[in-house]
Every structure is written in C-alpha cells, then in structure tokens.
Design an enzyme around this catalytic site. Structure first.
Site, mmCIF file in Angstrom:
data_model
loop_
_atom_site.group_PDB
_atom_site.id
_atom_site.type_symbol
_atom_site.label_atom_id
_atom_site.label_comp_id
_atom_site.label_asym_id
_atom_site.label_seq_id
_atom_site.Cartn_x
_atom_site.Cartn_y
_atom_site.Cartn_z
ATOM 1 N N TYR A 225 63.428 31.703 28.098
ATOM 2 C CA TYR A 225 62.131 32.244 27.679
ATOM 3 C C TYR A 225 61.982 33.728 27.993
ATOM 4 C CZ TYR A 225 60.740 27.513 26.587
ATOM 5 O OH TYR A 225 60.675 26.264 26.024
ATOM 6 N N HIS A 383 55.953 18.836 7.800
ATOM 7 C CA HIS A 383 56.507 19.295 9.078
ATOM 8 C C HIS A 383 58.004 19.577 8.957
ATOM 9 C CE1 HIS A 383 57.010 19.278 13.548
ATOM 10 N NE2 HIS A 383 58.197 18.792 13.225
ATOM 11 N N GLU A 384 58.742 18.618 8.415
ATOM 12 C CA GLU A 384 60.195 18.789 8.308
ATOM 13 C C GLU A 384 60.550 19.905 7.326
ATOM 14 O OE1 GLU A 384 62.018 17.499 10.472
ATOM 15 O OE2 GLU A 384 60.567 16.051 11.238
ATOM 16 N N HIS A 387 60.476 23.279 8.871
ATOM 17 C CA HIS A 387 61.733 23.613 9.556
ATOM 18 C C HIS A 387 62.741 24.198 8.565
ATOM 19 C CE1 HIS A 387 60.864 22.095 13.528
ATOM 20 N NE2 HIS A 387 60.616 20.870 13.099
ATOM 21 N N GLU A 411 59.022 24.055 16.533
ATOM 22 C CA GLU A 411 58.064 22.946 16.491
ATOM 23 C C GLU A 411 56.645 23.452 16.287
ATOM 24 O OE1 GLU A 411 58.266 19.427 16.625
ATOM 25 O OE2 GLU A 411 60.305 19.959 16.074
ATOM 26 N N HIS A 511 64.228 12.090 26.377
ATOM 27 C CA HIS A 511 64.522 13.502 26.608
ATOM 28 C C HIS A 511 65.013 13.764 28.033
ATOM 29 C CE1 HIS A 511 61.971 13.451 23.075
ATOM 30 N NE2 HIS A 511 62.332 14.672 22.793
#
EC number: 3.4.-.-
Length: 654
Positions: A225, A383-384, A387, A411, A511
């Site tokens: 980050y 949404h997809e 991307h 995202e 995750h």
C-alpha cells in the site's frame, strides 16, 4: 500523578521510536549496487518478453482447471505454476542486483521496486516448495470437507459441502439448533486438521519475508500500500465508521432478541455468530426478513420481470456491456463473446464462483459465471464486466503495472458500478421497473439492505488481517482466542458455543487458509463509495448519494477511463487525486457516511431505548478464553492508545 506522567512520557518516546522505525524499510536485502539505467531497461524488456507468454500459459491452465475440474487438469495447472514460481525466483534475484532507489527514471524505478517486493524468494527452493505443498493441502481439506444434514446427522449420509449446501442453510434457516449444528460441524471438520499445517505455513512465510528485509510477513503485505502510516490510517477509518456500525448492531440485536428470545440473545450483549445469516457473520443481508424496517413495503426485485421479458444470460451480459458503452467506455472484444462461459455447463464439473480473467495478451479477456436469470446475477455481470473494462484500459501498460491502483482498487471500482446499477432509478431506465419507489419508507428499506451487506462487512474485513498480522508479529500462541478477541471487540459477536485452542476457527474462512490478504476488502468497501461520489459529482447528479445513477454520463466515463488506464503505474494517492479532481489524495470514509446518512438518522431515532454497543461479561470471554487469562480487550485498548499517541506525535514532529 507522577507515575502517570512517566507512563505518558514513556509512551511518547516509544511512539517516536515506532514512527522512525516504521517510516523506513531496510531495502539492502532486495537491491544491489547497479544503477545503470540502460541495463535496467534492457533487463525489464527481456523480463517482460518472457513473463507475458508464461502468464498466458499459467492463466490458460488455471482456466482449463476451473472450467473442467479433473485431477489431470489440476496437475497441469500446478506444473505451470511451479514453472512460474521458478521464473519469479530467478527474476527476483536479477532485479535485486539493481539499486533501484538510485535509478533516476521513475517508471523503471517503480517496475524494479515492484519486482523486488514481489520477492519472498531469498529462501532455499525446498522451503518454497514446502510452502506451496502446505498451501495446496489446506485448500484440498477445505474443498473436500463435507458434513451430515441436520435432520439425518446420525446416519452415514454426509455429503453437504460448504457451497452451495451449508451457505444456503445459514442463509435460510431460522432454526437456532440447525444453525448451531451447521456452524459447529463445518469448523470441526476442517479446523483441527488444518491448524498444524497453518502454523508451519506461517513460519515459512514469515521466514521468507524476513529474508528480503521485512520485519515479518505482515509488514510485507502492508508494503503493497506504499504508506508508512497505513495501519494508523486504517484505525482512523474504522473509528469514523464505528458509530453507524454500532447503531446497526443495536437495531439488529433487538430484532434477534424479539425472534429468538433473551435466553439466546442478550439484549445488551454481543450477538451469537451463527444467527446473522452467514457462515462467518460477515454479511447480514440474508436476515433482511427479520429486520426490514417497513415490512409492508415491497422490496425491489426485478427477477420475475426479467423472466417475463425473456432475459437470458447472454442478454444480461449485453445489457451490462451497454451500460459501459453508454459512458463512452469500450465494447467487449470479439474473443470475449467466443471464449467466456456465461452459463453452467451440463457436461463437466466447474467452479461456479464468478470471476473475470485477463490472459495477458491484450486481446483475450473472459468471464466465468454460472449465470441465472435474476437481479443479483444481473448485478454480478456488471461487476465482472467492470473488471474486464479495467483490464482493457490498462492493457498498454507494462505487465508489472497491469493491476489496480492498490490491492483493493479493482474490487472497489467494480462495486462502485453496482451502486449505480442497483438503484430503482437505473432499473426503471432499462425497463425493468415500472414505478420508481422513492418514498421515504422504501428508501430506508433499500438503505437497510445495503447496510446489512456493506456496513456489517466492514469490521469483519478489518479484523481478519489484524488477526493475521498479530500471528506474524507475535507468534502462534492463543490463535483461536485472539481471533475471537478481535471479533468481540470490532464486530460485537461471540461464538455460539465454547471454543479452545484445539479449535481453529480462522480456518473456516477460505481467504485465511489460501493466504489471501483480506484488508483489501475493507479498503474496497470504503473506496467504492468514494469512487461513486466522485463519478456522481462528475455526472452532475443532484440529490442524495444513494439515488445516483451514472448511466449515460460521458464525463463520469472520461474520469473512469483515465483512472483505469493508469493501472498500477502511479501510487494510489496520485490516482485518488485525479479521481477526485485534485480535492483529495487520501482514502476517505465521508462519502460512505453520506450515502447512509438517512438510515443513520433513522437508526438513532429507532435505537433511543437501546444500549449502543455491547457489554462484555466474563461468561462471554470464557467462551474462548479461560477466565484466568481473560484480557477483557486490554491489549487491544492499549494498542488503540498507542495509535492515538502515534498520530499526535507524528503530526508534531513530521
């Protein structure tokens, strides 16, 4: 008084030391002495020429396995991944020959830095292979775990998998005992077996991170980050969001008390984790039937209208494409329509998790989605496809820059599109909703449903990596107790039954065992509202933020195009400055707070007689910690004190 002053002075001195230590990373282990720009440029050119076809091969092998799950395809995929791992190790060693901090060209410097920080390779090959092996073992345990049905739990028929079976039970059942059984059984089937493997894996990952100059693997994750005070900023973001979460928590708790009774849910306490409609209590949208503010108002769901109009999965993707082209963005390439899988095949097993794919060659982009004709899947297609838009826009960047501006940006941007698409106004504009229901009660219902999905998720997303970073920095003692410490502190939830260190509840979340960083999801939730706010302002929207739809706004599309085209070529604060028209380079929770402001006011009024927050009793802590060791959140509170002083002192001295 004197002892208090000494304590404060000690904390201030400690904080100054922490600041000076955290502001810099020892790069000596991940860079050499070569500062020749021409040689660096030549190395990067040669590296990219090899990396692109290798990326294509690995992605193709992953696609083949995900769309046809066989042992043969799995082996082919693992073989390709091993080749890529070897290539990455060799590349890292070559990149670390350069003293990239002294390279004058900023683009070359950034690429070398990315390669160097992608390291974790300065350990023997045998340990790298061991890491991969343990990771695959944990994933296999997770994927193959089954439990018996609640109604036939004493038989040998045990064939319920997490998805879709257990997920559906947790979402739809309102039987306290069935929910408890499902929650407990899933964790019992995987936790004890995964726990020793996870401990060994964490030791290896930590060793790898230390070998390239990091204090631990948590610091390595945070380095992505590019912000020395990243953890402090995360805490500040949470502090600004916490009030609305606690209001939501108090309201939902009251509704659960009403449904399940005070014997099972304490009116002023934390909520048992299995009652929130989700295996991990991360998304509470599935209990909307128990908590909806105005139950007589019909919820917006255009699924039946889609069926009536003859929608198909293909048409849903065409509708999604038209949304983006209305903004002046790119149409899907021909290869997208030829190669994507938009419906579940009937002749082979397939992973149905929706995903967008970039095959690294500037023309092959695909979506894999087992699409059903429903409103939720219509949102998923947008949404997809967002991307894919991101992939298309940064396709001309060097491969090392073909990522989101930070790990949460992809995202966030994709979810910001759904904030427009899911509005009643947009559904009306595309002919799926006859009447726009924008009266006050309908808006509160809409915002409640959004809050159950977004606001409820924030403390979960925040606490996962706080736990993981504590494991990296403090070791593997009290793994399970520390997990529940954080769940209690941030989420206000407790396990429904007693837990101890033989259990390993973090492993219930994929995750965690897949070693996928989770803080990006916390970042993405906040960022999506900031992106939405910026695009709405650009589109000329007037009115509450939650009613904004950027459909057909060329100006919003222009900003999106500019932001997406940069990929990872610039630091994300620079990208944020462009997105916000120069107003801010920081992540800011204010747009999220503004979006939910009508609901916040409603909750405050609704909760007048409620305790906001939760009282923690010894019996709560005893569920996961022996009372003799119960910390009553002291260690976390101390951490918060240090963070506050950290920020005060930093502002004074820097």
């Amino acid at each position: 008084m004197e002892s208090t002053n000494i304590f404060i002075k000690t904390l201030v001195i400690l904080t100054i030391v922490l600041i000076k230590y955290s502001l810099g990373l020892d790069y000596s282990k991940i860079q050499g002495h070569n500062t020749n720009v021409d040689e660096a440029m030549q190395f990067l050119r040669e590296w990219e020429n090899e990396a692109i076809p290798l990326c294509n091969r690995v992605t193709t092998a992953q696609w083949i396995y995900a769309t046809n799950i066989t042992e043969y395809n799995k082996k082919q995929m693992i073989d390709e991944q091993k080749l890529q791992s070897k290539f990455n190790r060799v590349s890292w060693r070559k990149a670390s020959d350069f003293m990239w901090t002294r390279i004058s060209d900023p683009i070359i410097q950034r690429q070398l830095k990315i390669l160097a920080l992608k390291g974790q390779s300065n350990v023997p090959d045998i340990k790298i292979n061991q890491m991969h092996s343990i990771l695959n073992e944990m994933k296999d345990i997770y994927a193959k775990a089954k439990i018996c049905p609640f109604n036939n739990r004493f038989t040998s028929y045990c064939d319920l998998s997490l998805e879709p079976d257990l997920v559906k039970v947790m979402a739809n059942s309102r039987d306290f005992e069935e929910l408890l059984y499902t929650w407990r059984s899933w964790r019992a089937n995987i936790g004890p077996e995964i726990r020793p493997k996870y401990i060994k894996y964490m030791e290896l990952v930590n060793e790898a991170a230390k070998s390239i100059g990091f204090e631990d693997a948590g610091q390595y994750q945070i380095a992505m980050y590019e912000d020395a005070n990243f953890k402090g900023k995360l805490e500040n973001l949470w502090i600004s969001i916490e009030p609305i979460y606690k209001q939501l928590h108090a309201y939902v708790r009251r509704k659960l008390v009403s449904y399940y009774g005070t014997r099972r849910v304490r009116a002023d306490g934390p909520i048992p984790a299995h009652l929130l409609g989700n295996m991990w209590a991360q998304n509470w949208k599935n209990i909307i039937d128990l908590v909806i503010p105005y139950s007589r108002k019909k919820r917006v769901d255009v699924s039946s209208e889609m069926l009536r109009q003859g929608y198909t999965p293909l048409k849903m993707f065409q509708i999604s494409e038209e949304f983006f082209t209305s903004l002046g963005l790119k149409a899907m390439p021909v290869e997208f329509w030829h190669n994507s899988i938009l419906e579940k095949p009937t002749n082979r097993p397939i992973s149905c998790k929706a995903s967008a794919w970039d095959f690294c060659n500037k023309y092959d982009y695909r979506i894999k989605q087992c699409t059903e004709v429903s409103m939720d899947d219509l949102f998923s297609t947008h949404h997809e496809m967002a991307h894919i838009q991101y992939y298309l826009h940064y396709s001309d960047q060097p491969i090392l820059f073909k990522e989101g501006a930070n790990p949460g940006f992809h995202e966030a941007l994709s979810d910001s599109i759904i904030l427009s698409v899911s509005t009643p106004r947009h559904l009306h504009r595309i002919g799926l909703l006859n009447n726009i229901t924008d009266d006050y009660e309908s808006q509160i219902n809409f915002l409640m449903e959004m809050a159950l999905e977004k606001i409820a998720y924030l403390p979960f997303a925040y606490s996962v990596d706080l736990w993981r970073w504590s494991v990296f920095s403090k070791g593997v003692n009290n793994l399970n107790a520390r997990w529940w410490d954080l769940k209690l502190l941030y989420q206000g939830i407790i396990p429904p039954i007693a837990r101890d260190e033989k259990d390993f509840d973090p492993s219930s979340k994929y995750h965690v065992i897949a070693d996928t960083s989770y803080i990006k999801y916390f970042i993405s939730i906040i960022l999506q509202f900031q992106i939405h706010d910026a695009l709405c302002k650009a589109s000329g929207h007037v009115g509450p933020l939650h009613t904004c739809d950027i459909y057909r706004s060329r100006e919003a599309g222009r900003i999106l195009s500019e932001v997406m085209s940069m990929g990872y070529s610039k630091s994300w604060p620079q990208v944020m400055k462009i997105l916000t028209g120069g107003k801010s380079s920081e992540i800011d929770a204010q747009p999220l707070i503004e979006y939910f402001k009508p609901l916040s006011h409603w909750l405050v009024n609704e909760n007048k007689a409620e305790r906001i927050g939760w009282s923690t009793l010894n019996e709560d802590i005893a569920l996961f910690e022996p009372l003799s060791k119960a910390k009553n959140s002291y260690s976390v509170d101390k951490h918060l004190i240090i963070l506050v002083i950290f920020n005060i002192v930093k502002n004074i001295y820097y």
